[in-house]
Scaffold this active site. Structure first.
Site, PDB file in Angstrom:
ATOM      1  N   GLU A  25      -7.083  -1.920  13.590  1.00 24.04           N
ATOM      2  CA  GLU A  25      -5.853  -2.609  13.193  1.00 24.04           C
ATOM      3  C   GLU A  25      -5.177  -3.200  14.423  1.00 24.04           C
ATOM      4  OE1 GLU A  25      -5.796  -3.541  10.034  1.00 24.04           O
ATOM      5  OE2 GLU A  25      -5.764  -1.474   9.344  1.00 24.04           O
ATOM      6  N   THR A  27      -6.374  -5.370  16.310  1.00 20.64           N
ATOM      7  CA  THR A  27      -7.370  -5.642  17.347  1.00 20.64           C
ATOM      8  C   THR A  27      -7.888  -7.073  17.243  1.00 20.64           C
ATOM      9  OG1 THR A  27      -8.953  -4.648  15.836  1.00 20.64           O
ATOM     10  CG2 THR A  27      -8.230  -3.295  17.682  1.00 20.64           C
ATOM     11  N   ASP A  28      -7.790  -7.683  16.047  1.00 20.83           N
ATOM     12  CA  ASP A  28      -8.470  -8.986  15.847  1.00 20.83           C
ATOM     13  C   ASP A  28      -7.911 -10.069  16.763  1.00 20.83           C
ATOM     14  OD1 ASP A  28      -6.116  -9.201  14.300  1.00 20.83           O
ATOM     15  OD2 ASP A  28      -7.138 -10.024  12.534  1.00 20.83           O
ATOM     16  N   GLY A 113       2.068  -7.820  -0.599  1.00 14.64           N
ATOM     17  CA  GLY A 113       2.757  -6.935   0.360  1.00 14.64           C
ATOM     18  C   GLY A 113       2.121  -5.567   0.464  1.00 14.64           C
ATOM     19  N   SER A 118      -3.369 -10.267   0.157  1.00 14.69           N
ATOM     20  CA  SER A 118      -3.211 -11.233  -0.940  1.00 14.69           C
ATOM     21  C   SER A 118      -3.083 -12.642  -0.366  1.00 14.69           C
ATOM     22  CB  SER A 118      -1.982 -10.886  -1.779  1.00 14.69           C
ATOM     23  OG  SER A 118      -0.833 -10.843  -0.960  1.00 14.69           O
ATOM     24  N   SER A 119      -2.562 -12.760   0.856  1.00 14.03           N
ATOM     25  CA  SER A 119      -2.398 -14.103   1.462  1.00 14.03           C
ATOM     26  C   SER A 119      -3.750 -14.746   1.730  1.00 14.03           C
ATOM     27  CB  SER A 119      -1.657 -14.046   2.786  1.00 14.03           C
ATOM     28  OG  SER A 119      -0.853 -12.946   2.881  1.00 14.03           O
ATOM     29  N   ASP A 163      -8.692 -11.143   8.101  1.00 15.83           N
ATOM     30  CA  ASP A 163      -8.501 -11.193   6.651  1.00 15.83           C
ATOM     31  C   ASP A 163      -9.275 -12.351   6.031  1.00 15.83           C
ATOM     32  OD1 ASP A 163      -6.765  -9.256   7.428  1.00 15.83           O
ATOM     33  OD2 ASP A 163      -4.945 -10.297   6.807  1.00 15.83           O
ATOM     34  N   TYR A 213       5.228  -8.616  13.764  1.00 15.05           N
ATOM     35  CA  TYR A 213       3.809  -8.947  13.974  1.00 15.05           C
ATOM     36  C   TYR A 213       3.687  -9.913  15.150  1.00 15.05           C
ATOM     37  CZ  TYR A 213      -1.020 -10.175  12.954  1.00 15.05           C
ATOM     38  OH  TYR A 213      -2.379 -10.371  13.057  1.00 15.05           O
TER      39      TYR A 213
HETATM   40  C1  GLA Z   1      -2.702  -8.650   9.156  1.00 16.67           C
HETATM   41  C2  GLA Z   1      -3.300  -9.878   9.841  1.00 16.67           C
HETATM   42  C3  GLA Z   1      -4.674  -9.564  10.425  1.00 16.67           C
HETATM   43  C4  GLA Z   1      -4.643  -8.320  11.289  1.00 16.67           C
HETATM   44  C5  GLA Z   1      -3.931  -7.180  10.567  1.00 16.67           C
HETATM   45  C6  GLA Z   1      -3.722  -5.987  11.447  1.00 16.67           C
HETATM   46  O1  GLA Z   1      -3.452  -8.305   8.025  1.00 16.67           O
HETATM   47  O2  GLA Z   1      -3.416 -10.939   8.931  1.00 16.67           O
HETATM   48  O3  GLA Z   1      -5.148 -10.671  11.154  1.00 16.67           O
HETATM   49  O4  GLA Z   1      -4.070  -8.572  12.526  1.00 16.67           O
HETATM   50  O5  GLA Z   1      -2.669  -7.577  10.062  1.00 16.67           O
HETATM   51  O6  GLA Z   1      -4.933  -5.450  11.811  1.00 16.67           O
END
Ligand code: GLA
Length: 377
Positions: A25, A27-28, A113, A118-119, A163, A213
């Site tokens: 989480e 890390t991307d 949420g 969902s996005s 995602d 974020y």
């Molecule tokens: C959201 C973002 C992802 C990722 C996660 C956390 O889902 O869209 O790109 O950064 O948070 O791991």
């Protein structure tokens, strides 16, 4: 770009799923590793040409809401679902996609949420539907990146690529080990022996999610700029070891040191968790999930009392091997590794405790691992 060919479709139905993430989480966007999977919950969009040069009519079937915009003149609105669609249209146009007027109706069963993305389901379903309807010819990677940029430029979330990648590239009953730098990936079967995954939706979604974020992202960049002074060859946190972070503690201001520590440790956990999964070592996998949670709670500070409560509740229960918050944080779901056959009993207990503590009903979600986005008609 080509105008409508005689054999081009007049209507297309496409679907794109949400995702879970076993571990990895935040890390991307640090060029690190993630271990997500597409799920059977998805968005379905039916889209057809409406014969106009530039009018778009959108209908949200569930909420019974409609919205129209002009392809020649549109811009982001206050926080709203329309931004996901307009953002995708805008990014496809930037790539040279010739999009004409269309009507779209959509419906999703990915809880909003919930940290189940969902996005991405919305962005990717529209992107592949438009790509097919207008024969834009974009490949999967272009679809993934356009969907990610839609979120950056129209929604304002500077999200990583996990995602959208999982939503497009998912494979039934498999997880994806993705290197977010090279975008190389491997599928591994998600076989959990006597255990199964269970999501518990807190049904809270704190307003901080989006602003914090983006703050975390820039905190990581600050960390890199400090670390670069000592290690000039690094590009970002992916390139740093935990020993290097610790060695620079005095130079990394609070809370930047902890942010870096989370990302670097979490990257290693993804690799360790993949090994544990492949070896059938579910106890180790579960322990890594707990470590991930506590790191997200204390070092990265993206959890919330509701998520922490659920994770805490699982500790000492022998039917649960691992539990952690999933996704961006500040609400949404925990992902739990629970013994098959003992799920009902566990859900009953945790739901009661959660309701007693917060006055909110917990929603248990048993997800199936499905394929990535596709045109179904
Ligand atoms: C959201 C973002 C992802 C990722 C996660 C956390 O889902 O869209 O790109 O950064 O948070 O791991």
């Amino acid at each position: 770009m080509a105008t409508k060919q005689t054999n081009a479709p007049d209507a297309v139905t496409a679907q794109a799923p949400g995702r879970i993430n076993i571990i990895g989480e935040h890390t991307d966007y640090n060029d690190g590793f993630v271990l997500p999977a597409a799920i059977e919950h998805k968005m379905t969009v039916q889209i057809h040409r409406n014969g106009t040069p530039s009018t778009v009519n959108l209908t949200d079937l569930k909420e019974q809401q409609s919205f129209s915009f002009n392809l020649l003149d549109f811009s982001p609105m206050e926080e709203s679902w329309q931004n996901y669609v307009m953002g995708v249209v805008s990014e496809l146009q930037k790539l040279g996609g010739d999009i004409k007027g269309f009507d779209a109706e959509f419906e999703s069963d990915v809880p909003i949420g919930s940290g189940m993305s969902s996005s991405a389901a919305m962005e990717c379903s529209f992107a592949i539907a438009l790509n097919a309807l207008f024969e834009l010819g974009f490949d999967k990677l272009q679809i993934i990146k356009a969907s990610q940029l839609a979120e950056h430029n129209f929604v304002g979330n500077k999200c990583g690529i996990m995602d959208q990648f999982a939503s497009v590239m998912g494979k039934k009953d498999h997880v994806i080990l993705l290197d977010c730098r090279s975008l190389e990936f491997q599928y591994f079967p998600l076989e959990l022996g006597d255990y199964q995954l269970l999501l518990l939706n807190t049904n809270v979604s704190h307003a901080l999610a989006s602003s914090e974020y983006n703050t975390r992202r820039s905190e990581c960049e600050q960390g890199v700029s400090v670390l670069k002074k000592e290690y000039p060859n690094i590009k970002n946190l992916r390139d740093v070891t935990i020993e290097q972070v610790v060695a620079q503690k005095a130079h990394l201001p609070e809370p930047i040191f902890r942010r870096c520590r989370h990302v670097v440790n979490e990257n290693q956990r993804v690799l360790n968790a993949t090994e544990a999964l492949l070896a059938g070592n579910f106890k180790t996998l579960g322990e890594l999930m707990y470590q991930s949670h506590f790191s997200l709670q204390n070092d990265y500070e993206v959890s919330c009392p509701e998520l922490d409560f659920i994770v805490q509740h699982t500790i000492g229960k022998d039917e649960v091997l691992g539990s952690r918050m999933m996704g961006g944080g500040f609400g949404g779901c925990t992902i739990n590794l629970v013994e098959k056959g003992r799920v009902a009993e566990f859900v009953k207990q945790v739901s009661k405790s959660y309701r007693d503590r917060f006055g909110i009903d917990l929603t248990p979600i048993e997800v199936g691992i499905g394929d990535g986005a596709k045109v179904i008609q």
